[in-house]
Design a protein around this motif. Structure first.
Motif, PDB file in Angstrom:
ATOM      1  N   GLN A   7      16.488 -12.361  -8.014  1.00  0.00           N
ATOM      2  CA  GLN A   7      16.962 -13.590  -8.957  1.00  0.00           C
ATOM      3  C   GLN A   7      15.493 -14.337  -9.197  1.00  0.00           C
ATOM      4  N   LEU A   8      14.537 -13.414  -9.332  1.00  0.00           N
ATOM      5  CA  LEU A   8      13.190 -13.944  -9.801  1.00  0.00           C
ATOM      6  C   LEU A   8      12.860 -12.927 -10.813  1.00  0.00           C
ATOM      7  N   PRO A   9      13.327 -12.880 -12.064  1.00  0.00           N
ATOM      8  CA  PRO A   9      13.006 -12.018 -12.853  1.00  0.00           C
ATOM      9  C   PRO A   9      11.655 -11.813 -13.569  1.00  0.00           C
ATOM     10  N   GLY A  10      11.249 -10.755 -13.504  1.00  0.00           N
ATOM     11  CA  GLY A  10       9.825 -10.582 -13.925  1.00  0.00           C
ATOM     12  C   GLY A  10       8.709 -10.646 -12.907  1.00  0.00           C
ATOM     13  N   LEU A  11       9.278 -10.924 -11.601  1.00  0.00           N
ATOM     14  CA  LEU A  11       8.166 -10.964 -10.540  1.00  0.00           C
ATOM     15  C   LEU A  11       8.247 -10.134  -9.466  1.00  0.00           C
ATOM     16  N   ILE A  12       7.163  -9.335  -9.079  1.00  0.00           N
ATOM     17  CA  ILE A  12       7.448  -8.321  -8.098  1.00  0.00           C
ATOM     18  C   ILE A  12       6.199  -8.911  -6.993  1.00  0.00           C
ATOM     19  N   VAL A  13       6.477  -8.889  -5.769  1.00  0.00           N
ATOM     20  CA  VAL A  13       5.776  -9.218  -4.694  1.00  0.00           C
ATOM     21  C   VAL A  13       5.664  -8.334  -3.581  1.00  0.00           C
ATOM     22  N   ASP A  14       4.859  -7.398  -3.482  1.00  0.00           N
ATOM     23  CA  ASP A  14       4.827  -6.507  -2.222  1.00  0.00           C
ATOM     24  C   ASP A  14       3.947  -6.998  -0.947  1.00  0.00           C
ATOM     25  N   GLN A  15       4.186  -6.935  -0.102  1.00  0.00           N
ATOM     26  CA  GLN A  15       3.309  -7.349   1.136  1.00  0.00           C
ATOM     27  C   GLN A  15       2.635  -6.073   1.885  1.00  0.00           C
ATOM     28  N   TYR A  16       1.591  -5.965   2.043  1.00  0.00           N
ATOM     29  CA  TYR A  16       0.780  -4.905   2.929  1.00  0.00           C
ATOM     30  C   TYR A  16      -0.165  -5.379   3.754  1.00  0.00           C
ATOM     31  N   ALA A  17       0.468  -5.366   4.954  1.00  0.00           N
ATOM     32  CA  ALA A  17      -0.193  -5.983   6.210  1.00  0.00           C
ATOM     33  C   ALA A  17      -0.414  -7.308   6.006  1.00  0.00           C
ATOM     34  N   HIS A  81       2.209   0.301   8.579  1.00  0.00           N
ATOM     35  CA  HIS A  81       2.943   1.191   9.272  1.00  0.00           C
ATOM     36  C   HIS A  81       4.391   0.973   8.779  1.00  0.00           C
ATOM     37  N   GLU A  82       4.847   2.105   9.059  1.00  0.00           N
ATOM     38  CA  GLU A  82       6.415   2.435   8.681  1.00  0.00           C
ATOM     39  C   GLU A  82       7.095   3.106   9.833  1.00  0.00           C
ATOM     40  N   GLY A  83       7.694   2.610  10.585  1.00  0.00           N
ATOM     41  CA  GLY A  83       8.390   3.180  11.688  1.00  0.00           C
ATOM     42  C   GLY A  83       7.285   3.908  12.470  1.00  0.00           C
ATOM     43  N   PRO A  84       7.440   5.289  12.983  1.00  0.00           N
ATOM     44  CA  PRO A  84       6.412   5.853  13.661  1.00  0.00           C
ATOM     45  C   PRO A  84       5.062   6.444  12.880  1.00  0.00           C
ATOM     46  N   LEU A  85       5.222   5.958  11.344  1.00  0.00           N
ATOM     47  CA  LEU A  85       4.173   6.620  10.572  1.00  0.00           C
ATOM     48  C   LEU A  85       3.102   5.460  10.187  1.00  0.00           C
ATOM     49  N   GLN A  86       2.085   5.848   9.706  1.00  0.00           N
ATOM     50  CA  GLN A  86       1.186   4.899   8.963  1.00  0.00           C
ATOM     51  C   GLN A  86       0.592   5.663   7.715  1.00  0.00           C
ATOM     52  N   PHE A  87       0.223   4.587   6.984  1.00  0.00           N
ATOM     53  CA  PHE A  87      -0.364   5.283   5.427  1.00  0.00           C
ATOM     54  C   PHE A  87      -1.218   4.243   5.062  1.00  0.00           C
ATOM     55  N   LEU A  88      -2.397   4.836   4.653  1.00  0.00           N
ATOM     56  CA  LEU A  88      -3.470   3.856   3.796  1.00  0.00           C
ATOM     57  C   LEU A  88      -2.878   3.766   2.305  1.00  0.00           C
ATOM     58  N   ILE A  89      -2.943   2.705   1.841  1.00  0.00           N
ATOM     59  CA  ILE A  89      -2.838   2.519   0.471  1.00  0.00           C
ATOM     60  C   ILE A  89      -4.053   1.990  -0.310  1.00  0.00           C
ATOM     61  N   ASP A  90      -3.928   2.066  -1.758  1.00  0.00           N
ATOM     62  CA  ASP A  90      -4.896   1.833  -2.661  1.00  0.00           C
ATOM     63  C   ASP A  90      -4.382   0.538  -3.510  1.00  0.00           C
ATOM     64  N   PRO A  91      -4.437  -0.566  -3.073  1.00  0.00           N
ATOM     65  CA  PRO A  91      -3.804  -1.741  -4.047  1.00  0.00           C
ATOM     66  C   PRO A  91      -4.370  -1.771  -5.311  1.00  0.00           C
ATOM     67  N   HIS A  92      -5.652  -1.564  -5.441  1.00  0.00           N
ATOM     68  CA  HIS A  92      -6.416  -1.950  -6.641  1.00  0.00           C
ATOM     69  C   HIS A  92      -6.385  -0.775  -7.732  1.00  0.00           C
ATOM     70  N   HIS A  93      -5.976   0.510  -7.372  1.00  0.00           N
ATOM     71  CA  HIS A  93      -6.040   1.713  -8.289  1.00  0.00           C
ATOM     72  C   HIS A  93      -4.878   2.636  -8.070  1.00  0.00           C
ATOM     73  N   GLY A  94      -3.965   1.946  -7.112  1.00  0.00           N
ATOM     74  CA  GLY A  94      -2.763   3.071  -6.832  1.00  0.00           C
ATOM     75  C   GLY A  94      -1.607   2.947  -8.045  1.00  0.00           C
ATOM     76  N   LEU A  95      -0.518   3.457  -8.060  1.00  0.00           N
ATOM     77  CA  LEU A  95       0.368   3.370  -8.919  1.00  0.00           C
ATOM     78  C   LEU A  95       1.430   2.171  -8.464  1.00  0.00           C
ATOM     79  N   LYS A  96       1.857   1.554  -9.461  1.00  0.00           N
ATOM     80  CA  LYS A  96       2.681   0.043  -9.099  1.00  0.00           C
ATOM     81  C   LYS A  96       1.612  -0.778  -8.463  1.00  0.00           C
TER      82      LYS A  96
END
Length: 185
Positions: A7-17, A81-96
């Motif tokens: 119910q916040l049209p036009g806003l995406i917020v993702d938390q990474y660590a 971390h996602e369950g037993p897995l871990q991932f590096l993400i690139d927030p500056h240049h990755g997709l979305k």
């Protein structure tokens, strides 16, 4: 925060660590930019907030595209971390915003569906997350991704999860690769 679904049209917020990545996708939400950033800082106290409003949806709204750190510091790579897995993400240049958080249920389900020895294709693999899940379960995996920086990041993620030797990496257009495979068989 997932836009209309929250119910916040036009806003995406993702938390990474301890970092946040936001997208202001509409002219209406753009008007609330300052208040949104202030609230996120107050409520979540992140180390940094990065805006990734860098897509054509901004132009459709008559707004300029933007990528900028709005508060604090957001590192070039973030370990999540996602369950037993871990991932590096690139927030500056990755997709979305850097990672497909909406695919979490799919990754969780794969942990229960994939069996050792199965063959698994992760086309358009991006961070390699689906292929890595399958490899962790013992599948023989092929990941196809066109963009070299994403392949490099996916390989890092495979090493983090100790499955780098179980994945074959194909650098190329997945559509062409699939067509070639269909004609070869």
């Amino acid at each position: 925060v997932f836009s209309e679904a929250d119910q916040l049209p036009g806003l995406i917020v993702d938390q990474y660590a301890d970092s946040l990545v936001v997208q202001f996708r509409s002219a209406g939400m753009e008007r609330w930019r300052g208040s949104v950033v202030e609230l996120l800082n107050t409520l979540l106290q992140p180390k940094g907030i990065l805006e990734r409003s860098d897509k054509e949806f901004r132009e459709e709204e008559g707004l300029p595209t933007m990528t900028a750190v709005l508060a604090g510091d957001v590192p070039p790579r973030i370990l999540i971390h996602e369950g037993p897995l871990q991932f590096l993400i690139d927030p500056h240049h990755g997709l979305k915003t850097g990672f497909y958080l909406d695919q979490r249920p799919t990754r969780t389900r794969l942990l229960h569906l994939v069996e050792p020895g199965q063959r698994f294709l992760d086309a358009f693999s991006y961070t390699g997350s689906l292929g890595i899940v399958a490899a962790v379960r013992g599948a023989r995996v092929v990941c196809v991704e066109q963009q070299e920086p994403f392949i490099a990041l996916a390989k890092e993620n495979a090493r983090l999860n100790h499955v780098g030797d179980r994945i074959e990496w194909i650098a190329g257009d997945a559509f062409y690769w699939l067509q070639a495979q269909a004609h070869a068989n």
